[in-house]
Structure formats: C-alpha cells, structure tokens
Design an enzyme around this catalytic site. Structure first.
Site, mmCIF file in Angstrom:
data_model
loop_
_atom_site.group_PDB
_atom_site.id
_atom_site.type_symbol
_atom_site.label_atom_id
_atom_site.label_comp_id
_atom_site.label_asym_id
_atom_site.label_seq_id
_atom_site.Cartn_x
_atom_site.Cartn_y
_atom_site.Cartn_z
ATOM 1 C CG HIS A 142 65.293 -48.585 14.564
ATOM 2 N ND1 HIS A 142 64.425 -48.082 15.498
ATOM 3 C CD2 HIS A 142 64.520 -49.040 13.539
ATOM 4 C CE1 HIS A 142 63.179 -48.220 15.059
ATOM 5 N NE2 HIS A 142 63.216 -48.792 13.878
ATOM 6 C CG HIS B 101 62.587 -47.487 9.585
ATOM 7 N ND1 HIS B 101 61.378 -46.922 9.885
ATOM 8 C CD2 HIS B 101 62.754 -48.497 10.483
ATOM 9 C CE1 HIS B 101 60.838 -47.547 10.922
ATOM 10 N NE2 HIS B 101 61.660 -48.520 11.298
ATOM 11 C CD GLU B 102 65.620 -51.383 10.086
ATOM 12 O OE1 GLU B 102 66.069 -51.417 11.253
ATOM 13 O OE2 GLU B 102 64.453 -51.715 9.817
#
Length: 714
Positions: free
Chosen positions: A49, A45-46
């Site tokens: 980003h 997820h990170e």
C-alpha cells in the site's frame, strides 16, 4: 491506510543453571522468529500500500505494524507504541496491539467517525460547495484507477511474497512425509477396499502429484469430507507392479464426527528414533541400549530389508504384527556404522485381570476371503476350530498369521431368534503392517481373513488369580457379562515411575484419573493400549452395569502381568521422511507458484463451505491458533516456517480482499461503484456499511478468541 488486520486472518486458522539459560535463550530466539515471521507478512502487505501510494504522490502520514490505540485499565495507562520515529513526512512505528497494521494516508481513515474531519482536512477551496477542491496529495483526490491500485497493492504483494516464501523453502529443501500407504486402519474404508501397504498415492480427489505430501493428502480428504461428505474419493496408488485405482467413501473420525478419513496410516521408518528409541518398561527397552539409538534395521531373522521398494519396512512390520508369540532377530546398523544383532522376545500384556467379549463383525474386505466364505456384517464369532474359549484380544494373536483354513461358528440374526452358522475361511496373503488392535479405529482387523470386529467392554472371563475387588465399602468383584461403563486410574504422583512423569504422558494420565467412559469416541482399544504404560499394581476403579435391570456396581482392580501377548514390543520409529529440494532457481519458483496456488485454493474452498454450513464456526481459529501454528512450524526449522508464512500470506490476501467494509475488499467495492457510476457512493451509506463491517469483524473476533480459549483449556 485501510487497517489490514489479523482479523482478516482469523479464519485460519530463576536459576543460574546453564541448562536454564540455554533454554531461555532458545525460547527467546524461537519467539523472536515467530514474531518476525508474522510481522513480516503484515509488513509487506502494508509496504505494498505504502509504495503504491507514494508512487502516485499520496501523502502517507503513518506506517505502522500493529495498532497504536490508547489502552487504559483503571488508573493504568499503557503506551500506544513499542517504538516509533519520524522520517520525512511519515511516522513509522510498532503498535501495542499486534493484530495487524495500517498505512494512514491523507484524506483516508478506516474509522468512519473521522470521515467528516478528514474531509475538512483535505478541502482546499471551501467555497466550492458542489465540487470542493481537494488537496492534490490526498487519497480521494487521485483518479479511481490509481486508488484501486493502491488498495489492491497489499494483496498483490502478499501473493508475490507468499510464492517467494515457498520458493525459498524448496530452495533450502522441504522435509515431508510422503503420501505412502504405510498401513491401513482395521475396518476403515481403505481396509475394506483391499488397499495394501507399500503403495504411493499419486492422485486423490482433485489433487495430483508424484511427490505428494501426506499432509496434503490428508487435507484433501478432510476438505472433500466437508464439501461432499457422501461422495466417494477417486484414489490412484502406484505399487511396484503398477497403478491401482480405487473409490473410497471417507468415514467420520470417532473422536470428531466432523472430520473424515480413509484409514491410511503414515509409513514408519525402519530407523529407530534417536532420543526415544524404545518405550520404557517394554521388551525393546530391555534389549536395546543407548548405542542403538538411531540405528537402522537392515534385516530381520536373516531377511534383508529391501531399500529399493516404495516402503522398505513393509515385510518387517508385516512379520512383527503377524508373529506376536515368536522372537525376532534384528540386524542393526548403528549410527557409528557398526553392525550388531539383537533378539527381541515376545511382549506379554498388562491387564486388570479380565477378558473382553468378541463383538459383531463390523467390516469385510470387498471380495476378500471372509466375504467369499459367506460371512456377513453383524455376525458374532462364538468359536474358532471348535474352541469356544475365545476373547476379543486373544483372538487376533491366533488368527493374524494363519496360513491354513479356519472354521468359525458365528451367531447370526436377532438376539431373540439367533442361528448358528459354520463358516470355513481360507486365508489369503495380505500384509498386516499395523497392529490388528490399532487404536486409530477402535476395531480389530484380521487382514489374511478379511474381516474386522468390534471388541466389547463386556467381561468374557476373569483370570484365575484376579486382582479382585478390595475390601473398600461399595466394591465387589466383576462377573461374566458385566458391561464396563467407566474406568478411572487411582494413583498418586509419588507412585508413578520416573519415566511416566514425563510431560508427554500427562494428558493421558489426566484423562485416566478423571475417568474414561466407553463410547463411540473412546474405544476399548485405547484403554487396553493405555494399560501397557501403567506400572504393575496401579489401581483402576471400574464401574459396570450388571443384568437386565442395569444394576451399577464398582470394583477396584490392579494392573497385572498377563499371559497374553501384545503386538507392540516397544520399538519407537519416527515417520518416514523425504526431502523435496528444488534443482534450480526456476524449479524453486515453479514449486513456489504451485504451493501458492494450492494455498489460495484452500482458502477459497473454505470460504465457499462456510456460508453453506458445511464448516461450523467452531473450526475457525484466531490469533492464538495462528501463533501456536507459527511456533510449531518455527520449531521444525526454517523451511516449515517459510511454508507456514506462504499459507498465512495467501490467507491474508484472500480474506482481506473479501467485500467487507473496513477491509481492502470493501474499499474496492466502493471504488468499483464510483468507477461505474461516475461519482462516489453516498457518504452516509458508506458510513453505515463500514460500521456494520467493523461490528461484524468484532463479532468474529469474539468467536475466534472464544474458540482459541476453548482449545487451550481442552
């Protein structure tokens, strides 16, 4: 970058002995896999980003899995990280609090209190008051569309990796219990509809699948039970002779009225369990040996098991549960491919020296023999073929294998003016693949006659040689008509047989020692079943009410051998399982995509029901629940763990994109406003909304932690 956190997923849901060392290493590896799996979901997820931000030239100052917040308890100060290093312009690390992760970009911080500080850091030309020049590598300096891509990248990557996790699982092969009707719970919706064992569920509600998993079917029933509790479910079941369609209204589970079921049981294999192949001190334990562990029953009484049928064991289990007083010859194919035959005698029951009253009829098979003969809900059976000496648990042993008409005298109408009605019922062949006294329902069902009745905790008879009351003060013998209110096991640990000291039986023993009250959620069937596990001579304190004035009496009885037969002879079979394995990479991706869509739909349906009040906060799980589920699935193997990670990824994707300030969805709402209006939202308003969002998440955190602790303590 915006702290994604497992707050967003809270809605889910010393010895030197070799054995000790081996167990320790196994547990370390298991927990390592759990941490790696959950950490991987957060990491990707990170990473989404991070990669998106770097692609648009945004400076990323930190990349963390876990939060590196300062923790101090009195004089003790804990480290902020478990490890960190700097590479290039970014600090990478693992935070001390494992509740999520974040990417810290220049000019962006999820802590609204640092908003002014961040604005000063990225201002290049401080003289331009109206439109200050921003550092070109800061997050706010980028066009809105780029910032929207950066914000949504984590969610997108979670969805993609969730699909890939499932695809990989199907590549390895997913072991599952097929959605096959192994049996129908006495008196349940499926039983009342006349559904027979041996069929394969191919559609239920909105779920359609030729290879439906039993877990998927159960989830659909539970979900629709929350969404539309008063609406029947459309069910299609495929049998050897074709497809049959039903409409079933799920009913509440006695132990938890929030959950609903249709009364379909998972099919059992005809292969004995490899470790616990027989219940201790049962007939099966006396007959079988360790050489029979994992053996497959190929025939019973000379009748072969039909492996080509949808449920091969249907005929065997039907015979087992309709001939409790007869011996059964089993032909076994052992694990070493040798064949042997064993004879399984009837299993006598254990009791506390009393018989129980037959309660009212609670369910009828629609269009079944009893309904056609004129039986009605509420009728109470008083005699069978002129025999008035009947009781709740002897009655099914007389009727389940009936192949000729039976005459029943029933009491009908109010207690102050009852009438006696004679009913003759002609049996109709109907497989009985679950015990008529199955603890799943609390009722007793006679399939061939098509009626189910409630066993009552009322003394109908006392044995000729009762365990009786002891000479202890305040104790007295039970009498006919006494109504049992509570039973409590009185036994010391030293009196327990070795096998009963196994941790698997601890919850049942603890509950019995604390006392079991008879209620809608704790049936008499459960108590009778538990008695079969207790040693002869174990004392049971019984509290009962007597007479119209409800006088409370206590009696101390002992577990003894009964002359009644029970249906369970102690054979232990694991659930029937199949393996769903992709045939190609394309097939794996297709199955992964389908799994991902289903898990996304599950989250959306859950979120729709939550504000409607159809699901309470008590059903919401937190970090402990997530870790518990992760551990359970990791213990089962790599494929179950990958399927769990798919579920976790989809939950994280949806929940983190909710329009709540401090989550990705909240940031996206601010960006949409900026895109439409042409300027950023008022900073003070954004500040207040972000604070409100954080407080809401903290409140939710308290609730889910409390739920987790409550479940752990119970």
């Amino acid at each position: 970058m915006n702290s994604i956190s497992m707050l967003a997923t809270f809605l889910l849901a010393a010895t030197d002995e070799p054995g000790f060392i081996e167990a320790l290493l196994t547990n370390i590896m298991l927990w390592g896999r759990v941490a790696l799996g959950i950490g991987l979901v957060i990491f990707v997820h990170e990473l989404g980003h991070f990669v998106a931000a770097k692609s648009f030239g945004v400076k990323c100052e930190k990349f963390y899995v876990g939060f590196d917040v300062p923790i101090k308890i009195g004089p003790i100060k804990f480290p902020r990280t478990l490890g960190k290093f700097t590479y290039g312009e970014t600090e990478y690390g693992i935070g001390i609090i494992p509740l999520g992760g974040y990417v810290k970009m220049l000019g962006q911080d999820d802590d609204p209190r640092k908003l002014e500080e961040e604005n000063k850091r990225i201002t290049v030309d401080s003289d331009a008051v109206d439109q200050p020049t921003l550092d070109p590598r800061s997050f706010p300096a980028k066009p809105v569309w780029q910032r929207m891509i950066i914000i949504s990248a984590g969610v997108v990557v979670n969805v993609i990796t969730g699909v890939l996790f499932a695809a990989l699982a199907f590549g390895f092969g997913v072991t599952y219990s097929p959605a096959i009707v192994g049996g129908v719970t006495p008196g349940g919706p499926a039983w009342q509809a006349g559904i027979e064992p041996g069929g394969k569920v191919i559609s239920i509600g909105s779920l359609q699948d030729d290879k439906m998993h039993f877990r998927e079917m159960r989830m659909e029933i539970l979900t629709q039970g929350f969404e539309k509790p008063d609406q029947p479910l459309d069910v299609a079941i495929q049998y050897d002779d074709g497809v049959r369609n039903f409409q079933l209204l799920p009913e509440s589970v006695p132990q938890n009225t929030d959950y609903r079921m249709i009364g379909v049981a998972i099919p059992e294999s005809v292969t004995l369990d490899k470790s616990t192949y027989a219940r201790p001190e049962s007939i099966a334990a006396e007959v079988l040996t360790d050489a029979d562990a994992g053996a497959t029953i190929t025939a019973f009484n000379g009748t072969p098991i039909d492996e080509s049928s949808i449920v091969p064991g249907t005929n065997f289990f039907d015979y087992l549960y309709t001939h409790p007083s007869e011996s059964i010859e089993l032909t076994l194919m052992r694990a070493d491919n040798s064949e042997t035959k064993v004879t399984l005698p009837p299993q006598t029951a254990k009791s506390i020296g009393i018989r129980y009253a037959v309660g009212p009829v609670v369910a009828l098979v629609k269009g079944g023999p009893a309904e056609r003969a004129g039986m009605k809900i509420g009728d109470v059976i008083e005699s069978v073929d002129d025999n008035k000496s009947i009781d709740a648990y002897s009655l099914p042993t007389q009727l389940v294998g009936r192949d000729r008409p039976v005459t029943l005298i029933v009491r009908r109408g109010p207690d102050d003016a009852p009438e006696q009605v004679s009913i003759e019922i002609t049996p109709v062949r109907s497989p009985q693949t679950l015990s008529p006294t199955a603890v799943l329902s609390g009722d007793i069902g006679i399939n061939v006659l098509g009626f189910a009745y409630k066993p009552m905790p009322v003394v109908a008879a006392v044995s000729a040689a009762p365990a009786g009351a002891t000479d202890e003060a305040g104790m007295e013998p039970l009498q006919l008509g006494d109504k049992l209110q509570e039973v409590r096991l009185v036994i010391e640990d030293s009196e327990l047989p070795q096998w009963l000291q196994d941790e698997r039986y601890e919850p049942v023993l603890t509950a019995m020692r604390e006392g079991q009250e008879f209620s809608s959620s704790t049936s008499l069937n459960t108590f009778i079943d538990t008695l079969q596990y207790l040693p002869i001579g174990a004392k049971v304190e019984v509290k009962a009410t007597r007479g119209a004035d409800g006088k409370i009496i206590s009696s101390m009885l002992a577990v003894q051998q009964d002359d009644r037969y029970v249906f369970d002879r102690g054979l232990v079979f694991p659930p029937r399982e199949a393996v769903h394995k992709a045939e190609s990479i394309g097939d794996a991706l297709s199955l992964g995509l389908r799994e991902g869509q289903r898990r996304l739909q599950d989250v959306v349906r859950f979120l729709k029901m939550l504000p409607q009040g159809r699901i309470g906060l008590k059903h919401v799980g937190g970090p402990l629940a997530i870790v518990g589920m992760a551990k359970s699935e990791a213990e089962r193997g790599i494929s179950p763990q990958l399927m769990f990670l798919t579920m976790l990824s989809m939950n994280l994707a949806i929940l983190n994109f909710l329009p709540i300030p401090a989550l990705d969805g909240g940031h996206m709402m601010f960006l949409l406003y900026e895109l439409i209006v042409g300027k950023r939202a008022n900073e003070q308003l954004e500040f207040r909304l972000t604070i409100a969002g954080l407080l809401s998440l903290l409140a939710l955190m308290v609730v889910v932690f409390a739920n987790d602790l409550f479940r752990a303590l119970n």
